[in-house]
Design a protein around this motif. Sequence first.
Motif, PDB file in Angstrom:
ATOM      1  N   LEU A 278       0.884  -1.145   0.064  1.00 54.64           N
ATOM      2  CA  LEU A 278      -0.021   0.118   0.010  1.00 54.64           C
ATOM      3  C   LEU A 278       0.886   1.235  -0.011  1.00 54.64           C
ATOM      4  N   LYS A 279       1.965   1.170   0.799  1.00 58.29           N
ATOM      5  CA  LYS A 279       2.799   2.570   1.042  1.00 58.29           C
ATOM      6  C   LYS A 279       3.629   2.832  -0.362  1.00 58.29           C
ATOM      7  N   LEU A 280       4.023   1.385  -1.058  1.00 56.03           N
ATOM      8  CA  LEU A 280       4.565   1.594  -2.575  1.00 56.03           C
ATOM      9  C   LEU A 280       3.642   2.392  -3.400  1.00 56.03           C
ATOM     10  N   GLY A 281       2.333   1.869  -3.367  1.00 65.52           N
ATOM     11  CA  GLY A 281       1.158   2.587  -4.149  1.00 65.52           C
ATOM     12  C   GLY A 281       1.024   4.161  -3.677  1.00 65.52           C
ATOM     13  N   ILE A 282       1.131   4.521  -2.677  1.00 64.59           N
ATOM     14  CA  ILE A 282       1.074   6.031  -2.449  1.00 64.59           C
ATOM     15  C   ILE A 282       2.399   6.616  -2.808  1.00 64.59           C
ATOM     16  N   ILE A 283       3.612   5.822  -2.602  1.00 65.94           N
ATOM     17  CA  ILE A 283       4.793   6.782  -3.146  1.00 65.94           C
ATOM     18  C   ILE A 283       4.785   6.868  -4.459  1.00 65.94           C
TER      19      ILE A 283
END
Length: 228
Positions: free
Chosen positions: A206-211
């Motif tokens: 999920l954090k990768l998607g936000i980044i």
Amino acid sequence: MLYNAVGMLSSIFFIGCLFGLVDQLRRIRKRKADGLSKTIGYATQSISANAFFSSFIAFYAFFLYSIMLDEVEYYMFVTRLFAALMTLTILYEIYIDRDRISQKIPFITGLVCMAIAGLAFIYREDVLVVGRSTSLVLALGATLVMLQGGIQQIRKIHKEKTTGVLSLPMNAIFMCKDLANVAFGLVLGFTDGWPLLLLGSISALLKLGIIIQFFCYRKRCEKAVNVS
């Protein structure tokens, strides 16, 4: 030796998370100090209360889980406690920046949760059996909450076409922390470490998607913002 090494690595990344949360808090307070700070939702533009509450629940679940192990896991206990408190501080900023009750409930709920955790720690021996089962269910529930909260944050950025006041360093550090959690879960073994493996893997994605969205949308300062 490996346990201590990975535990220290996980703790270091959690310290980094605290700096990331401080950076996020600094960005919010910087906006509060400028001329548009009276605009409802401006100081916390593009921040999803849902997403930060899900982060709080994730930290809180493992804080409670660390208390309910046969031996208190202090690597998990200390780092999750500080991270939960810092996330609660950001939820407080959202609480005072927005009018809608749905944006205020997460902070109030977080306060109640921390009070319950305090009682659980004080009466740990009395609630150990029930608390262990409850904390496992909470850890699983936290994963589901994290999943929907992360998706909500990604959708919010896509809808507003801006990352607003959201901190890129914070999200990058959080992703590293999630990967360290996966490693720590492997060291603990599947029996005790599966909650870390599950949550860490999902949260990192999920954090990768936000980044990635930071490179898709340029920041824009908008007077009128959507705080849903």
